[in-house]
Design a protein around this motif. Structure first.
Motif, PDB file in Angstrom:
ATOM      1  N   PHE A 108       0.839  -1.206   0.000  1.00 55.50           N
ATOM      2  CA  PHE A 108       0.000   0.000   0.000  1.00 55.50           C
ATOM      3  C   PHE A 108       0.872   1.252   0.000  1.00 55.50           C
ATOM      4  CE2 PHE A 108      -2.090   3.526   2.031  1.00 55.50           C
ATOM      5  CZ  PHE A 108      -3.330   3.556   1.421  1.00 55.50           C
ATOM      6  N   LEU A 109       1.866   1.279   0.899  1.00 57.78           N
ATOM      7  CA  LEU A 109       2.695   2.487   1.006  1.00 57.78           C
ATOM      8  C   LEU A 109       3.464   2.731  -0.289  1.00 57.78           C
ATOM      9  CD1 LEU A 109       3.933   2.087   4.680  1.00 57.78           C
ATOM     10  CD2 LEU A 109       2.305   3.770   3.811  1.00 57.78           C
ATOM     11  N   ALA A 110       3.846   1.666  -0.977  1.00 55.27           N
ATOM     12  CA  ALA A 110       4.624   1.837  -2.204  1.00 55.27           C
ATOM     13  C   ALA A 110       3.753   2.274  -3.376  1.00 55.27           C
ATOM     14  CB  ALA A 110       5.336   0.531  -2.545  1.00 55.27           C
ATOM     15  N   ASN A 111       2.472   1.900  -3.381  1.00 52.15           N
ATOM     16  CA  ASN A 111       1.654   2.131  -4.567  1.00 52.15           C
ATOM     17  C   ASN A 111       0.493   3.094  -4.378  1.00 52.15           C
ATOM     18  OD1 ASN A 111       2.735   0.083  -6.607  1.00 52.15           O
ATOM     19  ND2 ASN A 111       2.437  -1.176  -4.783  1.00 52.15           N
ATOM     20  N   CYS A 112       0.039   3.271  -3.166  1.00 49.13           N
ATOM     21  CA  CYS A 112      -1.227   4.002  -2.963  1.00 49.13           C
ATOM     22  C   CYS A 112      -1.090   5.246  -2.089  1.00 49.13           C
ATOM     23  CB  CYS A 112      -2.264   3.082  -2.312  1.00 49.13           C
ATOM     24  SG  CYS A 112      -2.224   1.378  -2.880  1.00 49.13           S
ATOM     25  N   SER A 113      -0.007   5.286  -1.261  1.00 46.26           N
ATOM     26  CA  SER A 113       0.039   6.312  -0.224  1.00 46.26           C
ATOM     27  C   SER A 113       0.336   7.706  -0.768  1.00 46.26           C
ATOM     28  CB  SER A 113       1.084   5.942   0.826  1.00 46.26           C
ATOM     29  OG  SER A 113       2.360   5.949   0.240  1.00 46.26           O
ATOM     30  N   MET A 114       0.697   7.827  -2.060  1.00 45.51           N
ATOM     31  CA  MET A 114       0.914   9.161  -2.610  1.00 45.51           C
ATOM     32  C   MET A 114      -0.408   9.920  -2.679  1.00 45.51           C
ATOM     33  SD  MET A 114       2.714   6.634  -3.961  1.00 45.51           S
ATOM     34  CE  MET A 114       2.601   6.174  -5.665  1.00 45.51           C
ATOM     35  N   CYS A 115      -1.497   9.210  -2.832  1.00 46.75           N
ATOM     36  CA  CYS A 115      -2.807   9.864  -2.978  1.00 46.75           C
ATOM     37  C   CYS A 115      -3.740   9.622  -1.791  1.00 46.75           C
ATOM     38  CB  CYS A 115      -3.493   9.397  -4.254  1.00 46.75           C
ATOM     39  SG  CYS A 115      -2.449   9.525  -5.714  1.00 46.75           S
ATOM     40  N   HIS A 116      -3.477   8.581  -1.015  1.00 49.78           N
ATOM     41  CA  HIS A 116      -4.368   8.260   0.114  1.00 49.78           C
ATOM     42  C   HIS A 116      -3.596   8.294   1.422  1.00 49.78           C
ATOM     43  CE1 HIS A 116      -7.640   6.879  -2.480  1.00 49.78           C
ATOM     44  NE2 HIS A 116      -6.779   6.156  -3.149  1.00 49.78           N
ATOM     45  N   SER A 117      -4.015   9.162   2.346  1.00 44.47           N
ATOM     46  CA  SER A 117      -3.416   9.168   3.680  1.00 44.47           C
ATOM     47  C   SER A 117      -4.142   8.154   4.548  1.00 44.47           C
ATOM     48  CB  SER A 117      -3.545  10.541   4.317  1.00 44.47           C
ATOM     49  OG  SER A 117      -2.982  11.509   3.476  1.00 44.47           O
ATOM     50  N   VAL A 118      -3.380   7.504   5.443  1.00 42.28           N
ATOM     51  CA  VAL A 118      -3.996   6.547   6.363  1.00 42.28           C
ATOM     52  C   VAL A 118      -3.664   6.887   7.814  1.00 42.28           C
ATOM     53  CG1 VAL A 118      -4.159   4.548   4.831  1.00 42.28           C
ATOM     54  CG2 VAL A 118      -2.000   5.050   5.984  1.00 42.28           C
ATOM     55  N   ASP A 119      -2.959   8.014   8.008  1.00 38.63           N
ATOM     56  CA  ASP A 119      -2.429   8.267   9.350  1.00 38.63           C
ATOM     57  C   ASP A 119      -2.868   9.613   9.909  1.00 38.63           C
ATOM     58  OD1 ASP A 119      -1.076   9.862   7.626  1.00 38.63           O
ATOM     59  OD2 ASP A 119       0.924   9.394   8.374  1.00 38.63           O
ATOM     60  N   SER A 120      -4.050  10.061   9.548  1.00 39.11           N
ATOM     61  CA  SER A 120      -4.468  11.383  10.008  1.00 39.11           C
ATOM     62  C   SER A 120      -4.889  11.375  11.471  1.00 39.11           C
ATOM     63  CB  SER A 120      -5.588  11.932   9.114  1.00 39.11           C
ATOM     64  OG  SER A 120      -5.091  12.079   7.805  1.00 39.11           O
ATOM     65  N   TYR A 121      -4.750  10.232  12.147  1.00 40.09           N
ATOM     66  CA  TYR A 121      -4.986  10.175  13.594  1.00 40.09           C
ATOM     67  C   TYR A 121      -3.852  10.851  14.354  1.00 40.09           C
ATOM     68  CZ  TYR A 121      -1.796   6.377  12.636  1.00 40.09           C
ATOM     69  OH  TYR A 121      -0.729   5.675  12.160  1.00 40.09           O
ATOM     70  N   ARG A 122      -2.657  10.979  13.713  1.00 41.02           N
ATOM     71  CA  ARG A 122      -1.531  11.506  14.481  1.00 41.02           C
ATOM     72  C   ARG A 122      -1.670  13.001  14.747  1.00 41.02           C
ATOM     73  NH1 ARG A 122       2.077  13.437  11.114  1.00 41.02           N
ATOM     74  NH2 ARG A 122       1.481  13.002   8.987  1.00 41.02           N
ATOM     75  N   SER A 123      -1.007  13.421  15.807  1.00 46.25           N
ATOM     76  CA  SER A 123      -0.980  14.834  16.131  1.00 46.25           C
ATOM     77  C   SER A 123      -0.257  15.551  14.989  1.00 46.25           C
ATOM     78  CB  SER A 123      -0.243  14.994  17.456  1.00 46.25           C
ATOM     79  OG  SER A 123       0.209  16.292  17.585  1.00 46.25           O
ATOM     80  N   GLY A 124      -0.853  16.568  14.429  1.00 43.96           N
ATOM     81  CA  GLY A 124      -0.259  17.230  13.263  1.00 43.96           C
ATOM     82  C   GLY A 124      -0.729  16.618  11.956  1.00 43.96           C
TER      83      GLY A 124
END
Ligand code: CUA
Length: 489
Positions: free
Chosen positions: A263-279
């Motif tokens: 996922f990180l290699a192919n999809c993460s440029m357009c889809h965020s999965v970590d917006s739970y983090r501070s900032g």
């Protein structure tokens, strides 16, 4: 025999049952039980709109009966009879003409007063129904982005709101004109690029409400839907906490862990999965802006486009902007070939992983299954909400704080601490290598640049643009990260 007889015969009586069936079908559309019915209202805005509609409807019915009644009466009363002479010819009737000008003017006035009142009522939220919650809704071809600026939460296609509290929505669009419509709660109002529209609504009862884009916006317009989940304040608060809680890390070498790397290699440029983090909120907005700018600049060739935020995807109800229920089977089908569920996605048109002869995803069945397993593991974990890491007190670079930042920002998703390559290079001995990369740049300067502007020096064999920027990191944060990286010998 033809259904409709020739013009010389009597009108086909066979047509009458057909008309009756059509009439009943049209009436059936008025059922309040339909998911998108405007008759089963759940809040004051939708109620006011429905009341206005019903008032205008009955005014129209009364006028229809009067006018058609007079017409039918005249047709029969004054029909031509044998031996009729030519009637007296008249031209104009001042009294009648004044009457039929004034009466409609009053009818229009009667409709205009409550309509204009409703327009003003919808513009400003009430002050006596709790503190308004601000939401920014952004239309994209073909999905909805929802931002909660005061809560620093961002999500897509599923809007969670508290009941009995005004929701003030700022409507925006990133591409073409869309329209925001929740039939049982509020709407419709256009989402216009570069021109924010603001309105408010309120849900008086908890429940799931259907939303729909109501302005033709391209090939997948009808498939641009969303869901609204209204729940009492306490339950809404639990959702807010859940959105700030990181998912549990997948077991090493499990399908979800392998899927994460794919996922990180192919999809993460357009889809965020970590917006739970501070900032994470600010970073996501910056990333979305960058994705959009890149698309505008490079059009069809653009490798990145604005994509729905996938943080805690597994907690969602539906997939592909509300088109199908979120199930393993549907998710597999969706990633394999998005057009089988919804035509025209930018994902399939632009992402490198779909550049195949039949536009199906360029992953093996195993990789695809792993990505699905990973996405379905994205839900709030056991660990509680992500805490903001307190700022450094000493002012000196602090490796321990850097390690905490490394974990909190999910760096380990792409970078191993050894020398094996995940999505990005392994970081063992990175400080030594960094000193030799660019003539004139020290290791510290090179690492700073690589974190601040990742596209500036993508290491050989890696694609620029895969690593996103982290604008929420301060220079002090980056100094601490570098201090930590130097310990990886
Ligand atoms: Cu967006 Cu129709």
């Amino acid at each position: 025999m033809s259904l409709i007889r020739s013009v010389t015969g009597r009108p086909g009586t066979a047509l009458i049952p057909l008309i009756l069936v059509a009439f009943v079908a049209i009436l059936a559309a008025c059922t309040p039980s339909h998911d998108q019915s405007t008759f089963d209202t759940a809040g004051p805005i939708a109620k006011q709109q429905a009341d206005l509609f019903i008032f205008i409807f009955w005014v129209a019915v009364a006028i229809f009966i009067l006018v058609e009644g007079a017409l039918i009466y005249s047709v029969f009363r004054y029909r031509s009879r044998p031996d009729d002479k030519i009637p007296r010819q008249v031209h104009g009737n001042t009294r009648l003409e004044i009457t039929w000008t004034i009466v409609p003017a009053f009818v229009l006035l009667a409709i205009a007063v409550p309509t204009v009142k409703a327009i003003y009522d919808h513009a400003t939220p009430p002050t006596d129904r709790g503190e308004p919650l601000e939401i920014v809704a952004i239309g994209h071809q073909w999905w909805f982005e929802f931002r909660y600026p005061s809560l620093e939460i961002v999500t897509a296609n599923e809007l969670h709101i508290p009941t009995d509290r005004p929701i003030v929505v700022t409507l925006q669009s990133q591409d073409v004109i869309h329209s925001f419509w929740i039939p049982k709660l509020a709407g419709k109002l256009d989402m216009v690029p570069l021109n924010d529209n603001v309105f408010w609504f309120l849900a008086e009862r908890p429940g799931m409400f259907y939303g729909q884009c109501a302005e033709f916006c391209g090939v997948a317009h009808a498939h641009m839907r969303f869901r609204v989940f209204a729940s009492p304040e306490e339950e809404f608060g639990q959702w807010v906490t859940a959105m700030r809680t990181p998912p549990d890390a997948p077991e090493p070498d499990s399908p979800a862990a392998l899927g994460r790397t794919t996922f990180l290699a192919n999809c993460s440029m357009c889809h965020s999965v970590d917006s739970y983090r501070s900032g994470g909120y600010g970073d996501e907005i910056a990333a979305q802006d960058l994705r959009w700018d890149t698309l505008v600049e490079q059009r069809e060739e653009s490798p990145i486009v604005s994509g729905p935020n996938l943080t805690h995807l597994a907690t969602r109800n539906a997939l592909a902007a509300g088109v199908v229920p979120l199930t393993e089977e549907n998710l597999l089908k969706w990633i394999q070939n998005p057009a089988s569920i919804k035509h025209g996605t930018r994902m399939q048109a632009n992402a490198a992983v779909y550049k195949t002869s039949n536009n199906h995803v360029d992953l093996t069945d195993e990789e695809l299954g792993n990505v699905v397993a990973y996405l379905l593991s994205l839900e709030p974990g056991e660990g509680g909400p992500a805490e903001a890491i307190p700022p450094s007190e000493s002012g000196e670079p602090d490796a321990a704080r850097g390690e905490a930042l490394f974990a909190a920002n999910g760096c380990s998703g792409c970078h191993s601490l050894g020398d094996d390559m995940l999505v990005g290079p392994g970081l063992k001995g990175v400080a030594v290598r960094a000193a030799t990369r660019v003539t004139g740049l020290s290791a510290d300067e090179y690492l700073y640049q690589s974190i601040r502007e990742p596209a500036a020096f993508a290491a050989e064999g890696y694609t620029a643009g895969v690593m996103l920027k982290f604008p929420s990191l301060t220079d002090g944060d980056i100094a601490d990260l570098i201090e930590y990286l130097k310990t990886l010998e």
